[in-house]
Design a protein around this motif. Structure first.
Motif, PDB file in Angstrom:
ATOM      1  N   LEU A 108       2.376   0.533   1.659  1.00 54.90           N
ATOM      2  CA  LEU A 108       0.975   0.939   1.579  1.00 54.90           C
ATOM      3  C   LEU A 108       0.865   2.427   1.249  1.00 54.90           C
ATOM      4  O   LEU A 108      -0.004   2.836   0.469  1.00 54.90           O
ATOM      5  CB  LEU A 108       0.263   0.623   2.892  1.00 54.90           C
ATOM      6  CG  LEU A 108       0.092  -0.876   3.201  1.00 54.90           C
ATOM      7  CD1 LEU A 108      -0.589  -1.066   4.550  1.00 54.90           C
ATOM      8  CD2 LEU A 108      -0.694  -1.572   2.100  1.00 54.90           C
ATOM      9  N   LEU A 109       1.732   3.240   1.837  1.00 55.21           N
ATOM     10  CA  LEU A 109       1.708   4.663   1.507  1.00 55.21           C
ATOM     11  C   LEU A 109       2.077   4.873   0.045  1.00 55.21           C
ATOM     12  O   LEU A 109       1.500   5.724  -0.642  1.00 55.21           O
ATOM     13  CB  LEU A 109       2.673   5.421   2.421  1.00 55.21           C
ATOM     14  CG  LEU A 109       2.714   6.943   2.243  1.00 55.21           C
ATOM     15  CD1 LEU A 109       1.323   7.567   2.377  1.00 55.21           C
ATOM     16  CD2 LEU A 109       3.670   7.577   3.252  1.00 55.21           C
ATOM     17  N   ARG A 110       3.018   4.089  -0.465  1.00 56.65           N
ATOM     18  CA  ARG A 110       3.391   4.179  -1.879  1.00 56.65           C
ATOM     19  C   ARG A 110       2.199   3.832  -2.778  1.00 56.65           C
ATOM     20  O   ARG A 110       1.908   4.535  -3.748  1.00 56.65           O
ATOM     21  CB  ARG A 110       4.557   3.229  -2.152  1.00 56.65           C
ATOM     22  CG  ARG A 110       5.067   3.248  -3.585  1.00 56.65           C
ATOM     23  CD  ARG A 110       6.205   2.253  -3.761  1.00 56.65           C
ATOM     24  NE  ARG A 110       7.379   2.627  -2.996  1.00 56.65           N
ATOM     25  CZ  ARG A 110       8.498   1.918  -2.954  1.00 56.65           C
ATOM     26  NH1 ARG A 110       8.575   0.765  -3.606  1.00 56.65           N
ATOM     27  NH2 ARG A 110       9.533   2.324  -2.255  1.00 56.65           N
ATOM     28  N   LEU A 111       1.490   2.765  -2.428  1.00 51.71           N
ATOM     29  CA  LEU A 111       0.338   2.355  -3.228  1.00 51.71           C
ATOM     30  C   LEU A 111      -0.809   3.354  -3.128  1.00 51.71           C
ATOM     31  O   LEU A 111      -1.605   3.497  -4.061  1.00 51.71           O
ATOM     32  CB  LEU A 111      -0.142   0.967  -2.778  1.00 51.71           C
ATOM     33  CG  LEU A 111       0.849  -0.192  -3.014  1.00 51.71           C
ATOM     34  CD1 LEU A 111       0.335  -1.459  -2.352  1.00 51.71           C
ATOM     35  CD2 LEU A 111       1.082  -0.402  -4.503  1.00 51.71           C
ATOM     36  N   ASN A 112      -0.889   4.057  -1.984  1.00 50.94           N
ATOM     37  CA  ASN A 112      -1.973   5.023  -1.782  1.00 50.94           C
ATOM     38  C   ASN A 112      -1.654   6.400  -2.350  1.00 50.94           C
ATOM     39  O   ASN A 112      -2.505   7.301  -2.303  1.00 50.94           O
ATOM     40  CB  ASN A 112      -2.274   5.155  -0.287  1.00 50.94           C
ATOM     41  CG  ASN A 112      -2.893   3.899   0.303  1.00 50.94           C
ATOM     42  OD1 ASN A 112      -3.532   3.126  -0.408  1.00 50.94           O
ATOM     43  ND2 ASN A 112      -2.699   3.682   1.597  1.00 50.94           N
ATOM     44  N   THR A 113      -0.438   6.607  -2.858  1.00 48.54           N
ATOM     45  CA  THR A 113      -0.050   7.917  -3.402  1.00 48.54           C
ATOM     46  C   THR A 113       0.464   7.784  -4.832  1.00 48.54           C
ATOM     47  O   THR A 113       1.588   8.223  -5.134  1.00 48.54           O
ATOM     48  CB  THR A 113       1.018   8.579  -2.511  1.00 48.54           C
ATOM     49  OG1 THR A 113       2.136   7.665  -2.369  1.00 48.54           O
ATOM     50  CG2 THR A 113       0.470   8.925  -1.141  1.00 48.54           C
TER      51      THR A 113
END
Length: 363
Positions: A108-113
């Motif tokens: 999720l952090l990857r998708l949000n950054t």
């Protein structure tokens, strides 16, 4: 005879050498799974409670891309330990991609950054002064990594979390070190030292992983004796033998080494005697709000005394008031760092003495 081993060229360079393009894009579907039956059941209940569409495939639940944003809220219902056991991977060709399995939180952090790859190419540094308390002269500056992306200033914490989410923690750490040397050292006033942060957990082999750092030093003609490589680690680093090798490798080039956050629970007293750094920094939690009747005073005094007995210099971090400055000076700290002495600036303080008007400069 055993099987033929792949050549080193086919395996690629060490992943600390350079940032890799992150063309992962956004998958159409994420497969969610856990080896824990408890976590799997909780995941199923959470998906139902949030009315998210999913497809069961055995013990794996596949979620469509239109539900990815809602997964951020869903994750809040899991504890920290449960999150470590909740894994995700793109669903491709009828199954999860085994090469991209990671905790859902990381995905999720990857998708949000999605900005990480671009921002990483635009790093710059703010410099915070470190002051010698005996005469209030500027001893050096710590280089604090920043990046600008679409008009927004991104701090070190944000960048490091994004780098880890994209699987580029090692590459970004080395990238930041190189650029700190190349951008900041040429502007460093004569006689001052440059403190450069690094995480030991990103170094596989110091003889390989530190070469690009040393090459950057040579490119700018850096005097290695004016460089201080500072260990920063958010969690305890258990491999003291490797950490010792890393510090010895820096010292072999003529640089000094420092340990950060003594007293925070991560940098223990054992590190001081085992590693014998040149400098140790007292964690800001020991200094913030410190006053004469504070129960932390004997602890701070003991830490400074112990460090000095080992021949280690001490920096007190987080100094924000005249009272804190006076007290850590009286307790014997060699250096100080904090907003009262100087906020991070785009250019180093020429010194040699800190002027009061620099203390209020915006970061």
């Amino acid at each position: 005879m055993g099987p033929d081993l792949p050549s080193s060229s086919s395996l690629g360079a060490c992943d600390c050498q350079s940032l890799s393009p992150t063309h992962l894009g956004q998958p159409d579907q994420l497969a969610l799974h856990s080896a824990s039956g408890h976590v799997r059941r909780k995941l199923w209940l959470a998906l139902e409670a949030h009315h998210l569409t999913y497809q069961p495939h055995g013990q794996t639940l596949v979620v469509m891309s239109e539900s990815f944003a809602a997964l951020n809220t869903l994750l809040d219902s899991f504890s920290v330990s449960e999150r470590h056991e909740l894994l995700a991977a793109p669903w491709q060709g009828g199954g999860p991609d085994p090469w991209q399995i990671a905790p859902l939180e990381q995905w999720l952090l990857r998708l949000n950054t999605p900005w990480f790859a671009g921002a990483a190419q635009q790093v710059h540094f703010m410099m915070q002064p470190i002051v010698r308390l005996q005469d209030m002269q500027v001893h050096g500056h710590e280089a604090l990594v920043r990046a600008r992306w679409e008009g927004q200033e991104l701090g070190a914490g944000t960048l490091l979390m994004a780098a880890a989410a994209h699987g580029q923690a090692r590459a970004f750490d080395a990238h930041a070190r190189r650029h700190a040397i190349m951008q900041v050292y040429p502007a460093l006033p004569q006689g001052q030292r440059l403190f450069i942060n690094f995480s030991p957990s990103v170094v596989y082999n110091p003889d390989i992983c530190l070469q690009t750092t040393f090459e950057a030093c040579r490119q700018v003609g850096a005097d290695f004796s004016r460089l201080v490589f500072e260990v920063t680690e958010s969690e305890a680093f258990p491999d003291l033998a490797l950490l010792r090798r890393i510090l010895q490798r820096y010292r072999a080039e003529g640089a000094r080494v420092a340990l950060d956050d003594l007293g925070a629970g991560h940098t223990s007293l054992a590190y001081l005697s085992e590693l014998q750094p040149d400098v140790v920094k007292l964690d800001r939690a020991l200094v913030s709000g410190l006053h004469g009747d504070d129960p932390r005073v004997p602890l701070v005094q003991a830490l400074i005394t112990y460090a000095h007995a080992l021949g280690i210099e001490v920096v007190a971090e987080g100094i924000e008031t005249p009272g804190e400055l006076a007290l850590v000076t009286a307790l014997g700290s060699d250096y100080g760092q904090g907003y009262y002495l100087g906020r991070p600036l785009a250019q180093p303080i020429p010194g040699p003495t800190v002027r009061p008007d620099w203390r209020s400069c915006p970061g």
